[in-house]
Every structure is written in structure tokens, then in C-alpha cells.
Scaffold this motif. Structure first.
Motif, PDB file in Angstrom:
ATOM      1  N   GLN A 134     -38.109  -6.307  33.365  1.00 43.59           N
ATOM      2  CA  GLN A 134     -39.439  -5.773  33.058  1.00 43.59           C
ATOM      3  C   GLN A 134     -39.492  -4.253  33.239  1.00 43.59           C
ATOM      4  O   GLN A 134     -40.090  -3.534  32.427  1.00 43.59           O
ATOM      5  CB  GLN A 134     -40.488  -6.447  33.952  1.00 43.59           C
ATOM      6  CG  GLN A 134     -40.666  -7.931  33.665  1.00 43.59           C
ATOM      7  CD  GLN A 134     -40.985  -8.202  32.201  1.00 43.59           C
ATOM      8  OE1 GLN A 134     -41.799  -7.509  31.572  1.00 43.59           O
ATOM      9  NE2 GLN A 134     -40.340  -9.223  31.641  1.00 43.59           N
ATOM     10  N   SER A 135     -38.820  -3.759  34.283  1.00 40.65           N
ATOM     11  CA  SER A 135     -38.789  -2.316  34.499  1.00 40.65           C
ATOM     12  C   SER A 135     -37.999  -1.609  33.398  1.00 40.65           C
ATOM     13  O   SER A 135     -38.382  -0.530  32.934  1.00 40.65           O
ATOM     14  CB  SER A 135     -38.164  -2.010  35.869  1.00 40.65           C
ATOM     15  OG  SER A 135     -38.130  -0.618  36.111  1.00 40.65           O
ATOM     16  N   ALA A 136     -36.908  -2.245  32.954  1.00 42.94           N
ATOM     17  CA  ALA A 136     -36.101  -1.658  31.873  1.00 42.94           C
ATOM     18  C   ALA A 136     -36.890  -1.596  30.574  1.00 42.94           C
ATOM     19  O   ALA A 136     -36.827  -0.593  29.844  1.00 42.94           O
ATOM     20  CB  ALA A 136     -34.824  -2.465  31.677  1.00 42.94           C
ATOM     21  N   TRP A 137     -37.648  -2.637  30.282  1.00 43.94           N
ATOM     22  CA  TRP A 137     -38.448  -2.633  29.057  1.00 43.94           C
ATOM     23  C   TRP A 137     -39.504  -1.528  29.102  1.00 43.94           C
ATOM     24  O   TRP A 137     -39.755  -0.866  28.084  1.00 43.94           O
ATOM     25  CB  TRP A 137     -39.129  -3.987  28.851  1.00 43.94           C
ATOM     26  CG  TRP A 137     -38.269  -5.056  28.245  1.00 43.94           C
ATOM     27  CD1 TRP A 137     -38.056  -6.311  28.738  1.00 43.94           C
ATOM     28  CD2 TRP A 137     -37.507  -4.978  27.032  1.00 43.94           C
ATOM     29  NE1 TRP A 137     -37.202  -7.019  27.916  1.00 43.94           N
ATOM     30  CE2 TRP A 137     -36.863  -6.226  26.853  1.00 43.94           C
ATOM     31  CE3 TRP A 137     -37.298  -3.984  26.079  1.00 43.94           C
ATOM     32  CZ2 TRP A 137     -36.032  -6.501  25.773  1.00 43.94           C
ATOM     33  CZ3 TRP A 137     -36.471  -4.247  24.996  1.00 43.94           C
ATOM     34  CH2 TRP A 137     -35.857  -5.483  24.848  1.00 43.94           C
ATOM     35  N   ARG A 138     -40.096  -1.322  30.264  1.00 43.66           N
ATOM     36  CA  ARG A 138     -41.100  -0.249  30.374  1.00 43.66           C
ATOM     37  C   ARG A 138     -40.455   1.110  30.126  1.00 43.66           C
ATOM     38  O   ARG A 138     -41.018   1.956  29.409  1.00 43.66           O
ATOM     39  CB  ARG A 138     -41.765  -0.283  31.758  1.00 43.66           C
ATOM     40  CG  ARG A 138     -42.734  -1.447  31.958  1.00 43.66           C
ATOM     41  CD  ARG A 138     -43.584  -1.244  33.198  1.00 43.66           C
ATOM     42  NE  ARG A 138     -42.793  -1.259  34.419  1.00 43.66           N
ATOM     43  CZ  ARG A 138     -42.505  -2.353  35.111  1.00 43.66           C
ATOM     44  NH1 ARG A 138     -42.913  -3.545  34.691  1.00 43.66           N
ATOM     45  NH2 ARG A 138     -41.803  -2.276  36.225  1.00 43.66           N
ATOM     46  N   ALA A 139     -39.292   1.308  30.708  1.00 44.88           N
ATOM     47  CA  ALA A 139     -38.592   2.577  30.499  1.00 44.88           C
ATOM     48  C   ALA A 139     -38.160   2.731  29.051  1.00 44.88           C
ATOM     49  O   ALA A 139     -38.256   3.813  28.464  1.00 44.88           O
ATOM     50  CB  ALA A 139     -37.383   2.664  31.431  1.00 44.88           C
ATOM     51  N   ALA A 140     -37.688   1.635  28.439  1.00 43.77           N
ATOM     52  CA  ALA A 140     -37.243   1.689  27.044  1.00 43.77           C
ATOM     53  C   ALA A 140     -38.393   1.994  26.106  1.00 43.77           C
ATOM     54  O   ALA A 140     -38.223   2.696  25.096  1.00 43.77           O
ATOM     55  CB  ALA A 140     -36.580   0.365  26.659  1.00 43.77           C
ATOM     56  N   ASP A 141     -39.571   1.471  26.415  1.00 42.16           N
ATOM     57  CA  ASP A 141     -40.747   1.745  25.583  1.00 42.16           C
ATOM     58  C   ASP A 141     -41.078   3.228  25.564  1.00 42.16           C
ATOM     59  O   ASP A 141     -41.512   3.772  24.545  1.00 42.16           O
ATOM     60  CB  ASP A 141     -41.951   0.951  26.088  1.00 42.16           C
ATOM     61  CG  ASP A 141     -41.851  -0.528  25.745  1.00 42.16           C
ATOM     62  OD1 ASP A 141     -41.043  -0.872  24.858  1.00 42.16           O
ATOM     63  OD2 ASP A 141     -42.575  -1.331  26.372  1.00 42.16           O
TER      64      ASP A 141
END
Length: 394
Positions: A263-270
């Protein structure tokens, strides 16, 4: 199936027999199913990273010895010696400076070799590049020069880890960390922590690796960075974190820890929006997807992993072979787990076609080839071709 460099499952059988242990003895010591171990040894089931780590603990060996170190050709031994020598001389710059721009050009060439999984060409250029970057860093003593040296050591780590040369991999990350500490460099420190956590991954000590990742994330979040740099550093660390979590033996805990990093990676990727290259690595939505897929497979959720592959060609478009090939291998793992042997073979072919040199060094790729050969139990032109690519004989 036999080969100079045995596939991991076959190597386990060799290690067990050398100790005079029965399969039952090893299964008991490693706390794995006897049936599972038996199938892995004969090639009816792939040796997974988590089981390999458990077997390593039982043997008292590192993952490199369980999976088997990849050898190099005789004419490359001198290059490997030269690289080790350059690492030894980390604080001894050359007497003559490298021409302006040579380190930058060398790093670009190294990144291209790494992205293409051209390990032979990478090994050929690294000794001289490391000496040039060492001299440049000591002479200029700037943040950018030390960062470039750290990036060279990161590439050395990548090469060593791919071949399971764990002594070199550990030394490389130590030197990488030392280089980034010469001048303030929070992003470089995050990438160095990511590689250090990778050494714990390679030794099967995933809990320690997760500690390294979490500490590094805390440091990045408190560092004076722009939002973009912070998201890039945190995102890269999250990719490593989810991979480590997927290898935890307790899959319930692994799933929970993996989801936190996912979930943290997806936020950063966004916030990054599209995949970008930095310090020899790629981060963005597409590479995050490849790591999520791999983590689902490691957690024993092959159907969840395959649910991410509806439009895999588009998802992988633009990513380098160093990311595409392992993703195809992970898809093959998931397909094999759900009983789709033909699909697994097709995915393995795609992996080796996009990165032929990976066929000789990727442990899971070699392991899947061994298992697919055992399960098909008949002559197959695709298997024969892959055996030639990998150096494994059917």
C-alpha cells in the motif's frame, strides 16, 4: 537432468547426500514436509525461496550454497579477479585522474548492461569503472562523485547477488554505504539500505532485512528531501520490503507485512506517476506491479498473482529486461502452482528469450526448467532449446 551448475532442487539432494542424511532427517531438521522435500529433489516440484531458506538453516549454509553459486567462463576469471582487486583498493585512488565524463559514460553503459541482463559485458567494464569512480570521488570529494561511486558498488552488488557470490555482495553493500556517507546523501543512503536488505534476503534472514528497510524508511521520512525524492526513496524501500515479507515463513504475518509495504509503494508510485530510472533502479506503477505479483507468488497465492496478468504485455511495456524476465518467471511459477504446465513453459520461454544470459544464472528460472522437464516426461523442442540456453542437459 544434470548440469555443471545444478538447479537448486538437485543441489539440495547433493548437499543432503554429502552429509549422509536421509530425506526424513533433512525434512525433520528443516521443519518441512517429507513429501514436499522428496518432490523438490526429484524435480516434480519447484524449490521455493522460503523452503530453501529453511533448508539452509538445517544445513548451516547460506542461500548461496543451497541454491548453488553460478560459475563464470574460464576467460572471465581474470575479470572477476580484477573486480575483487578494485574493491580491495577502495581507499587507494589511482595516480592519474580519469578523463572528464568517463565515469558518467561508464555508469550509463553499466546501467544498459544491467537492464539488458548482459552480465558478461557488465563484468568486463566494472573493474575499470570502479577504479575510475574511486579516483574521481577521492579527487573531487563532492556529493555527486561519491554518489556515482556508490552507484557503481550497487551495480557490483547486483552482479554478485545474481551469481550468488555472497562474499562479494556483502562487501559491495558495505562499500556502497561507506561511499554515500562521505557527503550528505539521504536518497543514496536509502538505496544503499535497499541493497543491504537484499543481502539479508539472499541469506534467508528476512526478518533482519525487514528491520533494515523499516529503519531506512524512518530515516528518509525525517530527511530534508523534496516530496518527489522522498516518494522515490520510500517507494524503492517498499519494493524490497514487500519482497522480504513474502519470504517470511509465517505466511499470515508475511501477508500482513507485505500488504503494509504494498500500500505504501502504491502511494509513492502514484505520486511518481510513471516509471523512472534512478541509481540503476526503476520505480513507478509498472515496476510496483511486478513486485506485487512476485510477492503474491511467494506468499503462496498464485491465483491472486495471475489475476494481475490480464494485460501483462502492456503492464511490462517500457520496463527493462531485468524486470520483464523475472516477472515472466514469476508468472511461470504461479501457472505451475495452479497446474498450467503449458502456460508455465510458455512464460519461461518468454523470460529466457527477453534475457538469454539470465537463463544461466537465475535460480528459479533454472529450477522451473528442471521441474517442467520432469513433469512433461517427453521430448519437447522448447525444453530442448531452453536447456541449451541454460547450459543444463536433459
Amino acid at each position: 537432468m544434470s548440469t555443471t551448475d545444478p538447479a537448486p532442487g538437485a543441489n539440495v539432494a547433493t548437499l543432503r547426500k554429502a552429509r549422509g542424511w536421509s530425506q526424513a532427517t533433512l525434512a525433520r531438521k528443516a521443519h518441512v514436509s517429507l513429501s514436499q522435500l522428496s518432490k523438490m529433489e526429484i524435480g516434480d516440484r519447484a524449490l521455493t525461496p522460503a523452503v530453501a531458506a529453511a533448508l539452509g538453516r538445517a544445513f548451516g549454509l547460506g542461500m548461496d550454497e543451497v541454491l548453488g553459486r553460478a560459475s563464470v567462463a574460464a576467460d572471465e576469471e581474470q575479470l572477476l579477479f580484477a573486480l575483487r582487486s578494485a574493491m580491495r583498493d577502495y581507499d587507494m585512488p589511482e595516480h592519474q585522474d580519469a578523463p572528464d565524463g568517463r565515469v558518467t559514460a561508464g555508469l550509463e553503459a553499466a546501467d544498459q548492461c544491467r537492464d539488458a541482463v548482459d552480465v558478461a559485458a557488465l563484468l568486463a567494464l566494472l573493474p575499470a569503472l570502479l577504479r575510475d569512480a574511486t579516483t574521481d570521488a577521492h579527487t573531487q570529494n563532492t556529493a555527486s562523485a561519491w554518489s556515482a561511486l556508490a552507484d557503481v558498488y550497487s551495480t557490483v552488488y547486483w552482479l554478485a547477488a545474481r551469481h550468488r557470490w555472497m562474499d562479494m555482495a556483502e562487501l559491495a553493500v558495505t562499500r556502497q554505504r561507506w561511499a554515500v556517507e562521505q557527503q550528505p546523501n539521504p536518497v543514496g543512503a536509502a538505496f544503499a539500505a535497499r541493497d543491504r536488505a537484499g543481502t539479508y534476503l539472499n541469506f534467508g534472514a528476512v526478518e533482519r532485512g525487514l528491520d533494515v528497510v523499516d529503519r531506512a524508511i524512518v530515516a528518509v521520512q525525517s530527511a530534508p528531501l523534496s516530496p518527489v525524492d522522498r516518494d522515490l526513496a520510500v517507494g524503492i524501500l517498499n519494493l524490497r520490503g514487500m519482497t522480504l515479507a513474502g519470504r517470511l515463513r509465517d505466511k499470515e504475518t508475511g501477508g500482513r507485512e507485505a500488504e503494509r509495504h504494498i500500500q505504501s509503494a502504491w502511494r509513492a508510485a502514484d505520486s511518481v506517476v510513471r516509471d523512472v530510472d534512478a541509481h540503476g533502479l526503476t520505480f513507478g506503477p509498472k515496476n510496483t506491479l511486478t513486485h506485487v505479483l512476485a510477492t503474491r507468488v511467494d506468499l503462496g497465492r498464485p491465483r491472486d498473482a495471475l489475476a494481475l496478468t490480464d494485460d501483462l504485455d502492456s503492464a511490462l511495456e517500457g520496463l527493462p529486461p531485468t524486470r520483464v524476465a523475472p516477472t515472466r518467471i514469476n508468472v511461470a511459477r504461479a501457472q505451475l502452482d495452479v497446474g498450467d504446465r503449458d502456460g508455465a513453459l510458455e512464460s519461461l520461454v518468454e523470460a529466457f528469450d527477453v534475457a538469454p544470459q539470465m537463463a544461466r544464472i537465475h535460480p528459479m528460472g533454472r529450477e522451473l526448467l528442471r521441474v517442467l522437464s520432469s513433469l512433461h516426461r517427453r521430448s519437447n523442442p522448447q525444453l530442448v532449446r531452453l536447456s541449451r540456453l541454460s547450459g543444463m542437459t536433459l
